[in-house]
Design a protein around this motif. Structure first.
Motif, mmCIF file in Angstrom:
data_model
loop_
_atom_site.group_PDB
_atom_site.id
_atom_site.type_symbol
_atom_site.label_atom_id
_atom_site.label_comp_id
_atom_site.label_asym_id
_atom_site.label_seq_id
_atom_site.Cartn_x
_atom_site.Cartn_y
_atom_site.Cartn_z
ATOM 1 N N PHE A 101 30.804 -29.017 -52.141
ATOM 2 C CA PHE A 101 30.705 -27.563 -52.038
ATOM 3 C C PHE A 101 30.485 -27.109 -50.591
ATOM 4 N N PRO A 102 31.472 -27.286 -49.716
ATOM 5 C CA PRO A 102 31.295 -26.768 -48.358
ATOM 6 C C PRO A 102 31.060 -25.259 -48.397
ATOM 7 N N PRO A 103 30.226 -24.730 -47.503
ATOM 8 C CA PRO A 103 29.869 -23.309 -47.560
ATOM 9 C C PRO A 103 31.075 -22.369 -47.612
ATOM 10 N N ASP A 104 32.158 -22.716 -46.918
ATOM 11 C CA ASP A 104 33.355 -21.862 -46.937
ATOM 12 C C ASP A 104 33.989 -21.756 -48.318
ATOM 13 N N SER A 105 33.660 -22.698 -49.215
ATOM 14 C CA SER A 105 34.304 -22.707 -50.532
ATOM 15 C C SER A 105 33.550 -21.856 -51.555
ATOM 16 N N ILE A 106 32.408 -21.290 -51.151
ATOM 17 C CA ILE A 106 31.582 -20.495 -52.067
ATOM 18 C C ILE A 106 32.048 -19.042 -52.020
ATOM 19 N N ASP A 107 32.364 -18.458 -53.188
ATOM 20 C CA ASP A 107 32.819 -17.058 -53.188
ATOM 21 C C ASP A 107 31.752 -16.079 -53.644
ATOM 22 N N THR A 108 30.642 -16.604 -54.223
ATOM 23 C CA THR A 108 29.588 -15.710 -54.713
ATOM 24 C C THR A 108 28.232 -16.369 -54.495
ATOM 25 N N VAL A 109 27.268 -15.576 -54.043
ATOM 26 C CA VAL A 109 25.869 -16.008 -53.971
ATOM 27 C C VAL A 109 25.068 -15.043 -54.833
ATOM 28 N N LEU A 110 24.205 -15.582 -55.673
ATOM 29 C CA LEU A 110 23.355 -14.727 -56.495
ATOM 30 C C LEU A 110 21.898 -15.081 -56.241
ATOM 31 N N CYS A 111 21.082 -14.095 -55.915
ATOM 32 C CA CYS A 111 19.638 -14.306 -55.759
ATOM 33 C C CYS A 111 18.945 -13.744 -56.995
ATOM 34 N N THR A 112 18.230 -14.604 -57.747
ATOM 35 C CA THR A 112 17.544 -14.127 -58.954
ATOM 36 C C THR A 112 16.450 -13.120 -58.608
ATOM 37 N N HIS A 113 15.897 -13.250 -57.407
ATOM 38 C CA HIS A 113 14.945 -12.299 -56.852
ATOM 39 C C HIS A 113 14.862 -12.605 -55.366
ATOM 40 N N LEU A 114 14.052 -11.852 -54.628
ATOM 41 C CA LEU A 114 14.134 -11.935 -53.163
ATOM 42 C C LEU A 114 12.974 -12.695 -52.538
ATOM 43 N N HIS A 115 12.312 -13.566 -53.286
ATOM 44 C CA HIS A 115 11.249 -14.384 -52.690
ATOM 45 C C HIS A 115 11.816 -15.399 -51.704
ATOM 46 N N VAL A 116 10.922 -15.835 -50.843
ATOM 47 C CA VAL A 116 11.238 -16.689 -49.695
ATOM 48 C C VAL A 116 12.043 -17.944 -50.055
ATOM 49 N N ASP A 117 11.757 -18.540 -51.210
ATOM 50 C CA ASP A 117 12.408 -19.802 -51.574
ATOM 51 C C ASP A 117 13.657 -19.592 -52.430
ATOM 52 N N HIS A 118 14.169 -18.356 -52.426
ATOM 53 C CA HIS A 118 15.393 -18.036 -53.183
ATOM 54 C C HIS A 118 16.456 -17.378 -52.315
#
Ligand SMILES: [Zn+2]
Length: 283
Positions: A101-118
């Protein structure tokens, strides 16, 4: 580690695993209180009653999307409350790439919430500037979540987290703010699981009659399946968090839904079943 749900695969990429030192998070989980819960061993606790936890990402591949769910701590971040979360120099991006999964191959990022470790790997440091780690991705974040933390002063550390891991995504034009029950693809929708934070979501995957749920942080550790009333110190509304766990466990118990724990170490996933007057995770 990989799971298949119909036409969807879910892969785990670990940034960090730790045993012990979790009292800052779950103060009720003393070794004496954990030891009697035998099913936690060996994946989730050791013989001394110390909890094992992970910080990790899940890559969810549907027939037409490649989604990173939660982005861990990141490298080079400063002003974190937990000392070893500062100025990390870990191999996460290489591990992600090596897993296919090279970063360029990712089309979507989902954050379940905005805490530091997410949100940490939302960005990386290049020539002294925070730039999107996944430059071709649409980053999905909760509208309620963002509005809450943008206007909140209850957690001074959150200002740093937003500044280095969220604002650069907005400025790059890659952020999309979504509702807590958004449908992302034909197979994936969000489930509001509030309490840990005001806009917290879990991620439901349904394909060909199979179902999985990526928890996010409505629970941090499987010990909370046995003890839903144990809250973490990071919960904005502990009472609501307890109600959410009780509701979710009652809904999930005895069903074939694969529960994939965002901070669950070892086997990471299992099915919730009734256990006396509470529940346990069958891995
Ligand atoms: Zn959290």
């Amino acid at each position: 580690m990989k799971w298949t749900i119909g036409d969807v695969t879910i892969s785990k990429i670990v940034e960090l695993e730790m045993t012990g030192g979790t009292r800052f998070l779950l103060p009720d989980a003393t070794p004496e209180a954990v030891q009697p819960i035998a099913w936690l061993r060996p994946h989730f606790a050791n013989d001394d009653g110390k909890l094992t936890m992970a910080i990790q990402t899940f890559v969810v591949e549907t027939p037409d999307r490649r989604i990173v769910v939660d982005t861990c701590l990141g490298n080079d971040k400063q002003h974190r409350r937990i000392p070893h979360w500062n100025d990390r120099q870990g191999p996460f991006l290489q591990d992600l790439t090596d897993a296919g999964f090279p970063p360029d191959s990712i089309d979507t990022v989902l954050c379940t919430h905005l805490h530091v470790d997410h949100v940490g790997w939302n960005t990386k440091l290049v020539d002294g500037k925070w730039v999107p780690t996944f430059p071709r991705a649409q980053y999905l974040m909760g509208q309620i979540e963002y509005d809450h933390w943008r206007n909140s002063t209850e957690r001074p550390d959150m200002a740093h987290v937003l500044a280095d891991s969220v604002t650069p995504i907005i400025e790059a034009g890659l952020a999309t703010f979504v509702a807590t029950d958004a449908q992302l693809t034909p197979e994936i929708d969000l489930v509001p699981t509030l309490g840990h934070t005001p806009g917290h979501v879990s991620v439901r995957i349904r394909s060909r009659g199979e179902t999985a749920l990526i928890t996010g942080d409505f629970m941090h550790h499987p010990v909370q399946i046995a003890r839903p009333e144990w809250s973490t110190l990071a919960d904005t509304d502990p009472e609501q968090g307890i109600a959410t766990r009780r509701r979710m466990f009652a809904e999930l118990a005895g069903t074939p839904t694969l529960v994939i724990g965002t901070h669950f170490a070892g086997a990471t996933a299992g099915r919730i079943v009734r256990d006396g007057d509470s529940y346990r995770l069958d891995v």
